[in-house]
Design an enzyme around this catalytic site. Structure first.
Site, PDB file in Angstrom:
ATOM      1  N   ASP A 194     -46.059  -8.244 117.422  1.00 31.52           N
ATOM      2  CA  ASP A 194     -45.570  -8.281 118.191  1.00 31.52           C
ATOM      3  C   ASP A 194     -45.733  -7.201 119.261  1.00 31.52           C
ATOM      4  OD1 ASP A 194     -42.001  -9.083 118.166  1.00 31.52           O
ATOM      5  OD2 ASP A 194     -43.409  -7.571 119.324  1.00 31.52           O
ATOM      6  N   LEU A 195     -46.063  -8.156 120.512  1.00 34.55           N
ATOM      7  CA  LEU A 195     -46.732  -6.379 121.254  1.00 34.55           C
ATOM      8  C   LEU A 195     -45.984  -5.977 121.562  1.00 34.55           C
ATOM      9  CD1 LEU A 195     -48.444  -9.624 123.656  1.00 34.55           C
ATOM     10  CD2 LEU A 195     -49.479  -8.449 121.595  1.00 34.55           C
ATOM     11  N   ASP A 238     -43.420 -13.100 122.476  1.00 42.96           N
ATOM     12  CA  ASP A 238     -45.097 -11.947 122.684  1.00 42.96           C
ATOM     13  C   ASP A 238     -45.628 -11.917 121.111  1.00 42.96           C
ATOM     14  OD1 ASP A 238     -42.174 -10.558 122.368  1.00 42.96           O
ATOM     15  OD2 ASP A 238     -42.946  -9.346 122.533  1.00 42.96           O
TER      16      ASP A 238
END
Length: 326
Positions: A194-195, A238
Site C-alpha cells: 500500500d503506497l 495504490d
C-alpha cells in the site's frame, strides 16, 4: 437395370472414347442415333463441367434401365441418352455389355502413358494446392491464436502499469494456493503493498505525476520477481500485490528491495504457506493473514515490512522490518 459400361474419364480422349461407346450402344440397341447425338453433345458439356478430361478421374457409367439408356456421373447426376421404342432382348444386351467391356480392356499404350501423365500432373497440382492451403490455414490459426492471447493479456492486464489486474490475481492465487497444498516442496508467499500517503502525493503534484509514481512502483516490483514464475499485481488505486513462490525470508528481502526503491514510502504485509509452516488451509484466511500484516505495518507507522508467523497452536505473531533510515 444393366450396367453396360463403367469408365474413369481422365483426359480428353477418354471423353471421346466413352461417347463413341455410348453411340455404339444406341445403334446396337436400335435407338434413334440422331436424337442420341444431340443428347450426347449436352452430356459432354456436363461431363467437362464436372471435371472430366482435367487429369482427375471422373467415374462415369452407362446404364440401361428398361427401355431408357442413361449416363450417370459425379454426385448421382443422371442424363438420358435415348428412349428405346422397345426393351431389347436380354441376349443382345449381354452381347453388347461384353463387347464394351472387352473394348475398354484393350489399352492403347500411348493413351495409357498420356492418361498416367495427366493423373500425375493433377496429383502434383492438388498436392501443391493443398500444401498452400494448409500453410494459409496454419498462418491464419497462428494469427487467431496470437489475437486470442493478446485479448486474454488485455483482459488480465492493468492498462497503466502493465501489471496483472484483480481478475488475473484471483485466478493465479487460487491455482498457486491449491498447488502449494498438494506439493510438499512448494512454498507460496503473498506480499501486499500500500503506497503511503498516495492521495496526498497525487493531490500535491497532479495526476500525471501520480501515474508516473504508480509506474515506478510497478517497475520496482517487476525487478524483484522472476519473470514467468512469480506474479506482480495492481488491484487498483495504490494497492499492489506479489505472488511469490518462495519462503517468507526471501519474500521479506524482495519486499525490502521494493521499499528502498520507493524511498521507504510503502507499507507491506506478508503471509507465507509451506510444509514447514502450513498455517491456515483456507485461502480466504491466508489472504486475511497478509491483509492483517499490512494493516499492522500501517498502524505501526508505515514505511515498513511486517511478516506474520503462524504457530501450531493457531496463534500469529508479527515481525517488523524497517529500512536502514528508520
Amino acid at each position: 437395370m444393366v450396367e453396360l459400361l463403367k469408365q474413369n474419364l481422365v483426359i480428353e480422349p477418354d471423353i471421346q472414347n466413352f461417347m463413341g461407346f455410348v453411340l455404339l450402344a444406341v445403334k446396337s440397341l436400335g435407338g434413334n442415333q440422331f436424337s442420341a447425338t444431340s443428347s450426347c453433345l449436352q452430356i459432354v458439356a456436363s461431363l467437362r463441367l464436372a471435371g472430366a478430361g482435367t487429369g482427375l478421374p471422373l467415374p462415369v457409367t452407362l446404364l440401361l434401365e428398361d427401355s431408357q439408356l442413361t449416363v450417370h456421373f459425379g454426385q448421382g447426376v443422371a442424363s438420358s441418352v435415348v428412349d428405346l421404342k422397345d426393351s431389347p432382348e436380354a441376349g443382345i444386351v449381354e452381347q453388347l455389355r461384353l463387347h464394351l467391356q472387352q473394348s475398354t480392356e484393350i489399352a492403347d499404350p500411348a493413351l495409357l502413358l498420356r492418361r498416367n501423365a495427366e493423373m500425375i500432373r493433377h496429383l502434383d497440382e492438388t498436392r501443391i494446392r493443398t500444401e498452400k492451403e494448409i500453410e494459409i490455414m496454419q498462418q491464419t490459426l497462428a494469427k487467431r491464436q496470437e489475437e486470442l492471447g493478446e485479448s486474454i493479456r488485455n483482459a488480465e492486464t492493468d492498462p497503466l502499469t502493465g501489471l496483472l489486474n484483480r481478475r488475473a490475481y484471483d485466478e493465479r492465487l487460487s491455482t498457486g494456493f491449491q498447488r502449494t497444498l498438494r506439493q510438499r516442496d512448494e512454498v507460496l508467499s503473498l506480499i501486499l503493498f500500500d503506497l503511503d500517503f498516495f492521495k496526498q502525493i497525487n493531490d500535491e503534484h497532479g495526476h500525471q505525476y501520480g501515474d508516473a509514481y504508480l509506474i515506478k512502483m510497478a517497475q520496482a516490483m517487476l525487478h524483484s520477481i522472476r519473470d514467468g514464475v512469480d506474479h506482480a499485481i495492481r488491484f487498483g488505486g495504490d494497492e499492489f500485490a506479489i505472488l511469490l513462490y518462495a519462503n517468507k525470508d526471501i519474500a521479506c528481502n524482495k519486499a525490502m528491495h521494493v521499499l528502498s526503491q520507493m524511498n521507504n514510502k510503502v507499507s507491506i504485509g506478508i503471509a507465507s504457506l509451506s510444509a514447514d509452516e502450513p498455517g491456515e488451509r483456507d485461502m480466504q484466511n491466508f489472504i486475511h493473514r497478509a491483509d492483517v500484516a499490512l494493516y499492522e505495518a500501517k498502524r505501526a507507522g508505515r514505511g515498513r515490512v511486517v511478516v506474520d508467523t503462524w504457530h501450531p497452536d493457531g496463534s500469529i505473531t508479527w515481525a517488523h522490518f524497517l529500512p536502514d533510515s528508520k
